[in-house]
Design a protein around this motif. Structure first.
Motif, PDB file in Angstrom:
ATOM      1  N   ILE A   1      -8.080   8.730  -1.667  1.00 38.28           N
ATOM      2  CA  ILE A   1      -7.995   9.037  -3.097  1.00 38.28           C
ATOM      3  C   ILE A   1      -9.255   9.788  -3.526  1.00 38.28           C
ATOM      4  CG2 ILE A   1      -7.848   8.038  -5.415  1.00 38.28           C
ATOM      5  CD1 ILE A   1      -6.662   5.534  -4.025  1.00 38.28           C
ATOM      6  N   PRO A   2      -9.105  10.891  -4.207  1.00 41.87           N
ATOM      7  CA  PRO A   2     -10.302  11.580  -4.704  1.00 41.87           C
ATOM      8  C   PRO A   2     -11.122  10.622  -5.570  1.00 41.87           C
ATOM      9  CG  PRO A   2      -8.348  12.939  -5.015  1.00 41.87           C
ATOM     10  CD  PRO A   2      -7.871  11.593  -4.564  1.00 41.87           C
ATOM     11  N   GLU A   3     -12.370  10.541  -5.289  1.00 43.08           N
ATOM     12  CA  GLU A   3     -13.234   9.560  -5.942  1.00 43.08           C
ATOM     13  C   GLU A   3     -13.187   9.700  -7.457  1.00 43.08           C
ATOM     14  OE1 GLU A   3     -16.400   7.325  -7.403  1.00 43.08           O
ATOM     15  OE2 GLU A   3     -16.289   9.501  -7.604  1.00 43.08           O
ATOM     16  N   ARG A   4     -13.111  10.946  -7.936  1.00 43.23           N
ATOM     17  CA  ARG A   4     -13.127  11.163  -9.392  1.00 43.23           C
ATOM     18  C   ARG A   4     -11.921  10.533 -10.078  1.00 43.23           C
ATOM     19  NH1 ARG A   4     -11.609  15.758  -6.859  1.00 43.23           N
ATOM     20  NH2 ARG A   4      -9.517  16.520  -7.362  1.00 43.23           N
ATOM     21  N   ASP A   5     -10.829  10.360  -9.302  1.00 38.93           N
ATOM     22  CA  ASP A   5      -9.601   9.813  -9.891  1.00 38.93           C
ATOM     23  C   ASP A   5      -9.675   8.306 -10.115  1.00 38.93           C
ATOM     24  OD1 ASP A   5      -8.608  12.322  -9.860  1.00 38.93           O
ATOM     25  OD2 ASP A   5      -7.358  12.046  -8.066  1.00 38.93           O
ATOM     26  N   LEU A   6     -10.694   7.698  -9.575  1.00 36.93           N
ATOM     27  CA  LEU A   6     -10.776   6.242  -9.665  1.00 36.93           C
ATOM     28  C   LEU A   6     -11.476   5.762 -10.932  1.00 36.93           C
ATOM     29  CD1 LEU A   6     -11.749   5.558  -5.973  1.00 36.93           C
ATOM     30  CD2 LEU A   6      -9.645   4.808  -7.087  1.00 36.93           C
ATOM     31  N   GLY A   7     -12.165   6.668 -11.595  1.00 36.35           N
ATOM     32  CA  GLY A   7     -13.024   6.265 -12.703  1.00 36.35           C
ATOM     33  C   GLY A   7     -12.316   5.454 -13.774  1.00 36.35           C
ATOM     34  N   ALA A   8     -11.167   5.952 -14.225  1.00 37.76           N
ATOM     35  CA  ALA A   8     -10.486   5.284 -15.332  1.00 37.76           C
ATOM     36  C   ALA A   8     -10.024   3.883 -14.928  1.00 37.76           C
ATOM     37  CB  ALA A   8      -9.295   6.126 -15.777  1.00 37.76           C
ATOM     38  N   ALA A   9      -9.512   3.786 -13.694  1.00 37.86           N
ATOM     39  CA  ALA A   9      -9.015   2.479 -13.229  1.00 37.86           C
ATOM     40  C   ALA A   9     -10.151   1.469 -13.137  1.00 37.86           C
ATOM     41  CB  ALA A   9      -8.331   2.646 -11.875  1.00 37.86           C
TER      42      ALA A   9
ATOM     43  N   ILE B   1       0.830  -1.204   0.000  1.00 42.20           N
ATOM     44  CA  ILE B   1       0.000   0.000   0.000  1.00 42.20           C
ATOM     45  C   ILE B   1       0.866   1.255   0.000  1.00 42.20           C
ATOM     46  CG2 ILE B   1      -1.658   1.309   1.387  1.00 42.20           C
ATOM     47  CD1 ILE B   1      -2.709  -1.493   2.262  1.00 42.20           C
ATOM     48  N   LEU B   2       1.941   1.229   0.818  1.00 47.33           N
ATOM     49  CA  LEU B   2       2.803   2.397   0.887  1.00 47.33           C
ATOM     50  C   LEU B   2       3.461   2.685  -0.457  1.00 47.33           C
ATOM     51  CD1 LEU B   2       4.442   1.882   4.391  1.00 47.33           C
ATOM     52  CD2 LEU B   2       2.922   3.734   3.687  1.00 47.33           C
ATOM     53  N   ALA B   3       3.638   1.620  -1.222  1.00 43.32           N
ATOM     54  CA  ALA B   3       4.282   1.794  -2.527  1.00 43.32           C
ATOM     55  C   ALA B   3       3.415   2.592  -3.490  1.00 43.32           C
ATOM     56  CB  ALA B   3       4.611   0.439  -3.134  1.00 43.32           C
ATOM     57  N   LEU B   4       2.145   2.735  -3.135  1.00 46.71           N
ATOM     58  CA  LEU B   4       1.233   3.426  -4.037  1.00 46.71           C
ATOM     59  C   LEU B   4       1.128   4.889  -3.646  1.00 46.71           C
ATOM     60  CD1 LEU B   4      -1.599   0.767  -3.809  1.00 46.71           C
ATOM     61  CD2 LEU B   4       0.245   0.860  -5.472  1.00 46.71           C
ATOM     62  N   SER B   5       1.772   5.742  -4.358  1.00 42.09           N
ATOM     63  CA  SER B   5       1.623   7.166  -4.060  1.00 42.09           C
ATOM     64  C   SER B   5       0.300   7.645  -4.624  1.00 42.09           C
ATOM     65  CB  SER B   5       2.776   7.959  -4.692  1.00 42.09           C
ATOM     66  OG  SER B   5       2.583   8.019  -6.079  1.00 42.09           O
ATOM     67  N   VAL B   6      -0.169   8.749  -4.094  1.00 38.86           N
ATOM     68  CA  VAL B   6      -1.447   9.288  -4.564  1.00 38.86           C
ATOM     69  C   VAL B   6      -1.403   9.507  -6.073  1.00 38.86           C
ATOM     70  CG1 VAL B   6      -3.005  11.269  -4.447  1.00 38.86           C
ATOM     71  CG2 VAL B   6      -1.998  10.331  -2.355  1.00 38.86           C
ATOM     72  N   ALA B   7      -0.256   9.982  -6.540  1.00 45.69           N
ATOM     73  CA  ALA B   7      -0.137  10.273  -7.963  1.00 45.69           C
ATOM     74  C   ALA B   7      -0.269   9.001  -8.801  1.00 45.69           C
ATOM     75  CB  ALA B   7       1.194  10.939  -8.242  1.00 45.69           C
ATOM     76  N   GLN B   8       0.141   7.866  -8.214  1.00 49.28           N
ATOM     77  CA  GLN B   8       0.136   6.625  -8.985  1.00 49.28           C
ATOM     78  C   GLN B   8      -1.224   5.944  -8.980  1.00 49.28           C
ATOM     79  OE1 GLN B   8       3.293   4.813  -6.717  1.00 49.28           O
ATOM     80  NE2 GLN B   8       4.560   4.658  -8.544  1.00 49.28           N
ATOM     81  N   ILE B   9      -2.037   6.263  -7.982  1.00 47.31           N
ATOM     82  CA  ILE B   9      -3.236   5.479  -7.744  1.00 47.31           C
ATOM     83  C   ILE B   9      -4.141   5.287  -8.954  1.00 47.31           C
ATOM     84  CG2 ILE B   9      -5.483   5.641  -6.564  1.00 47.31           C
ATOM     85  CD1 ILE B   9      -3.391   4.162  -5.057  1.00 47.31           C
TER      86      ILE B   9
ATOM     87  N   PRO C   1      -7.481  -5.502   5.215  1.00 52.28           N
ATOM     88  CA  PRO C   1      -8.539  -4.612   4.738  1.00 52.28           C
ATOM     89  C   PRO C   1      -8.479  -3.194   5.294  1.00 52.28           C
ATOM     90  CG  PRO C   1      -9.434  -6.462   6.013  1.00 52.28           C
ATOM     91  CD  PRO C   1      -7.991  -6.721   5.821  1.00 52.28           C
ATOM     92  N   ASP C   2      -8.162  -3.051   6.569  1.00 52.72           N
ATOM     93  CA  ASP C   2      -8.232  -1.716   7.166  1.00 52.72           C
ATOM     94  C   ASP C   2      -7.326  -0.708   6.465  1.00 52.72           C
ATOM     95  OD1 ASP C   2     -10.011  -2.713   8.884  1.00 52.72           O
ATOM     96  OD2 ASP C   2      -8.775  -2.568  10.673  1.00 52.72           O
ATOM     97  N   ALA C   3      -6.087  -1.134   6.244  1.00 54.86           N
ATOM     98  CA  ALA C   3      -5.129  -0.214   5.626  1.00 54.86           C
ATOM     99  C   ALA C   3      -5.584   0.151   4.217  1.00 54.86           C
ATOM    100  CB  ALA C   3      -3.744  -0.855   5.599  1.00 54.86           C
ATOM    101  N   ALA C   4      -6.100  -0.838   3.497  1.00 53.84           N
ATOM    102  CA  ALA C   4      -6.543  -0.572   2.126  1.00 53.84           C
ATOM    103  C   ALA C   4      -7.746   0.370   2.113  1.00 53.84           C
ATOM    104  CB  ALA C   4      -6.875  -1.883   1.426  1.00 53.84           C
ATOM    105  N   ILE C   5      -8.634   0.205   3.071  1.00 49.12           N
ATOM    106  CA  ILE C   5      -9.809   1.098   3.132  1.00 49.12           C
ATOM    107  C   ILE C   5      -9.344   2.526   3.423  1.00 49.12           C
ATOM    108  CG2 ILE C   5     -11.958   1.591   4.359  1.00 49.12           C
ATOM    109  CD1 ILE C   5     -12.070  -1.514   4.917  1.00 49.12           C
ATOM    110  N   ASP C   6      -8.416   2.660   4.345  1.00 44.51           N
ATOM    111  CA  ASP C   6      -7.860   3.994   4.624  1.00 44.51           C
ATOM    112  C   ASP C   6      -7.324   4.628   3.343  1.00 44.51           C
ATOM    113  OD1 ASP C   6      -8.395   4.043   7.317  1.00 44.51           O
ATOM    114  OD2 ASP C   6      -6.454   3.217   7.908  1.00 44.51           O
ATOM    115  N   ARG C   7      -6.629   3.798   2.574  1.00 41.11           N
ATOM    116  CA  ARG C   7      -5.984   4.312   1.374  1.00 41.11           C
ATOM    117  C   ARG C   7      -7.003   4.735   0.320  1.00 41.11           C
ATOM    118  NH1 ARG C   7      -3.537   7.095  -0.378  1.00 41.11           N
ATOM    119  NH2 ARG C   7      -1.705   7.075  -1.712  1.00 41.11           N
ATOM    120  N   ILE C   8      -8.005   3.904   0.126  1.00 43.90           N
ATOM    121  CA  ILE C   8      -8.990   4.227  -0.923  1.00 43.90           C
ATOM    122  C   ILE C   8      -9.767   5.489  -0.543  1.00 43.90           C
ATOM    123  CG2 ILE C   8     -11.059   2.916  -0.162  1.00 43.90           C
ATOM    124  CD1 ILE C   8      -9.839   2.530  -3.666  1.00 43.90           C
ATOM    125  N   LEU C   9      -9.946   5.683   0.757  1.00 44.92           N
ATOM    126  CA  LEU C   9     -10.663   6.874   1.210  1.00 44.92           C
ATOM    127  C   LEU C   9      -9.848   8.145   0.967  1.00 44.92           C
ATOM    128  CD1 LEU C   9     -12.158   5.483   4.540  1.00 44.92           C
ATOM    129  CD2 LEU C   9     -13.471   6.288   2.560  1.00 44.92           C
TER     130      LEU C   9
END
Lengths: 348, 299
Positions: A59-67, A24-32, A49-57
């Motif tokens: 990330i700006p929701e709009r940035d997830l669309g393409a992925a 998770i730490l390897a994923l910078s916001v810019a990379q997400i 799960p907890d750490a991943a949920i923290d991380r997804i929260l």
């Protein structure tokens, strides 16, 4: 703490936690937003799960669309397999749960993402229809909690229209099974085949058979059919149903099939087979209580009490460290078991 | 009763916890002798007669009070216990813990459909009090599963007796294991089970939410025996149906106190088959009174 099992999950072995955290730490916001990193985040969710949920929260929701769009594409076009799609859907569902409990936040957006992913999984493989089906009942509840009543109705209607032909019959069969089992009363007398009248079982069995005929991939129905045949002392039919259900991609279905198959083997005094079935069930669902107790019990029967004690102690240690949801506990709550039970199908 | 693989004769070395010492085939039986509900003290081997599969045995030793024990509190924390019932249960558990001695150890098993608690065997210290205080009530009642786990979860330290206080406020609704599996396990366990319930025992009349498995072809789908009375009889314990004037705490404390007054008889079986089921019959020879001891053991 994000998930119901949050604090305990942190007690999972250090190496696993560290690996997941590192991913998770390897994923910078810019990379997400990249598909690869989004996929790594979903993989991390299955481990921690907890750490991943923290991380997804974060990330700006709009940035997830393409992925998400890339993930939901047909597999021939680089889309994900169904198993990964349902994991992603649960990640977004957990994010929505957190935002509903800790407003404000785009909970509905996360549920919309989850719906896209659940749809794609169901389209990808009919075997994953179970996920969409149960996710929908959760999503409708959550959407209602956000005040999105119209959206909730829309989701319920749309998914109902997509259900496989056997689904409605399956629901009726579950009700019939429930009624039949609860209606049975102890019958005094020396009946060797069990001491219950077992009236009304025939109707439920026919419905399960019909559900399977209409939707052969509906292997949950095979577990329930096998159980009714087992209670009705039709051993060959029961065993055949459990063999069929054991091939399910759904963790709880495969687990229960192996567990019941073990009990059938014990009834035949095939203790070695029973032990093997119970151990296979534990491979499918390593934390499960019923399989471990069943294993301990057959060890006692075969004179291995010391091993049995170790197996029970292991279960108690696990239960003290990590909250467990045994699929057996949700057998009777089909589709109504909530987020935690559905998460237990996904998270390792 | 203990079937001892490596342990047999009890010896107490000054300043140390008493321990068993070995022969491969020794059997110990945990015995409560009472007259008019009062424990009888001061008995010796000459006061007891032990029959193993009907054959009178020579008693090697009789110990009283000085054998440390391990107490497992197996507590029903299903939804129906919620509220004042849970608080009373927690108070009772604390009372039992306060009654054990320094050499004794305690473990906590809570159950709804799920097992929980503090599985480590510890002297009565803070972590145990914390675990009791942290118990919460929710879920269905997996009584058979919990009773099985309680019989299996014994303290591995050699030479200890095992007491289980099994509390439930109801009947099984959600177990995977059927009742006969638990009763069979009781034949392989050296634990003495004292059951405490707030409801009069009755036959389980329906499958309810249980698995419906039968582990042998001649087993019945719904067991005809009343579970708790059968379980305590098999292990030589007792059943308390608690609806009277005593508080739950008083009942728990009384059980621990009574357990300490039990005798531990040891003998090496002679004139009986080495394997299979061994019935045990313990009687008082020289004095009138009642005996509670397990019915037998499986080898």
């Amino acid at each position: 703490m994000r998930t119901a099992s949050g604090s305990a999950k942190r007690k999972i072995s250090m190496s696993r936690t560290v690996l997941a955290a590192a991913a998770i730490l390897a994923l910078s916001v810019a990379q997400i937003p990249s598909t690869a990193n989004y996929r790594a985040l979903v993989a991390a969710y299955r481990e921690s799960p907890d750490a991943a949920i923290d991380r997804i929260l974060a990330i700006p929701e709009r940035d997830l669309g393409a992925a998400i769009e890339a993930a939901a594409r047909p597999q021939s076009n680089g889309g994900w397999p169904a198993a990964d799609l349902v994991a992603a859907a649960m990640l977004h569902t957990d994010a929505a749960v957190h935002l509903i409990e800790h407003p404000p936040g785009p909970a509905v957006d996360h549920l919309n993402r989850a719906e896209t992913l659940a749809d794609a999984a169901s389209d990808r493989s009919p075997e994953y229809e179970w996920f969409e089906r149960e996710w929908t009942s959760i999503a409708v509840t959550l959407l209602n909690q956000t005040g999105s009543v119209t959206r909730a109705s829309e989701v319920a209607r749309r998914v109902a229209a997509r259900r496989s032909p056997g689904w409605d019959v399956f629901v009726r069969a579950l009700d019939a099974e429930d009624r039949a089992v609860r209606a049975q009363l102890y019958t005094p007398g020396p009946r060797a085949d069990g001491n219950m009248a077992k009236e009304g079982f025939g109707g439920a069995k026919k419905l399960f058979e019909e559900a399977l005929r209409r939707s052969p991939q509906l292997l949950d129905a095979a577990v329930h059919l096998g159980r009714m045949e087992m209670v009705d002392d039709r051993e060959d039919r029961a065993s055949a149903a459990f063999v069929k259900a054991a091939a399910s991609t759904r963790r709880s279905t495969a687990y229960l099939a192996k567990l019941f198959a073990g009990a059938m083997a014990e009834r035949r005094n095939a203790f070695g087979d029973a032990e093997a079935h119970y151990r296979r069930a534990l491979v499918v669902a390593p934390g499960s209580q019923a399989a471990r107790l069943a294993l301990a019990q057959v060890l006692v029967r075969t004179g291995r009490s010391l091993e049995a004690r170790q197996v029970v102690d292991e279960q108690l240690q696990r239960a003290a460290a990590i909250p467990i949801i045994d699929p057996w506990w949700v057998y009777w709550r089909h589709g109504k078991a909530g987020v935690a039970a559905l998460r237990a199908e996904i998270v390792k | 009763m203990k079937v001892l693989c490596v342990l047999a004769t009890l010896t107490l070395v000054a300043g140390q916890v008493p321990t068993f010492r070995s022969t491969a085939d020794a059997v110990t039986v945990d015995v409560l002798a009472t007259a008019g509900n009062r424990p009888i003290g001061g008995l010796t081997a000459a006061d007891f007669e032990v029959r193993d599969n009907g054959v009178v045995q020579s008693i090697d030793s009789v110990r009283f009070e000085d054998v440390p024990f391990s107490l497992l509190l197996a507590l029903d924390t299903s939804d129906s216990v919620k509220g004042a019932g849970l608080e009373e249960l927690q108070d009772a558990a604390r009372g039992a813990v306060a009654t054990v001695r320094q050499a004794d150890r305690v473990s906590l098993l809570t159950f709804s459909e799920a097992l929980g608690g503090l599985p480590a065997w510890t002297p009565a210290h803070t972590s145990l009090a914390d675990a009791i205080g942290a118990a919460s009530a929710a879920g269905a009642t997996g009584l058979y599963d919990a009773a099985f786990a309680a019989l299996m979860h014994t303290d591995g330290e050699a030479g200890r007796r095992h007491l289980v206080i099994l509390f439930t406020d109801g009947h099984d609704t959600a177990s995977w294991l059927p009742a006969p599996a638990v009763l069979d396990a009781a034949s392989h366990s050296d634990a003495v089970v004292y059951a405490v319930t707030t409801e009069e025992p009755r036959l389980d009349m329906t499958l309810e939410l249980r698995s419906g498995i039968r582990l042998s072809r001649d087993a019945l789908l719904v067991d005809r025996r009343m579970f708790l009375p059968e379980l305590v009889a098999r292990t030589g314990g007792d059943l308390f149906v608690e609806r009277g004037s005593d508080t739950l705490r008083q009942v728990f404390e009384r059980i621990v106190t009574e357990f300490r007054t039990r005798y531990v008889l040891s003998y090496r079986p002679e004139g009986v088959a080495a394997s299979g089921w061994h019935s045990i019959d313990v009687r008082l020879k020289t004095i009138k009174g009642s005996i509670k001891a397990r019915r037998g053991y499986q080898r």
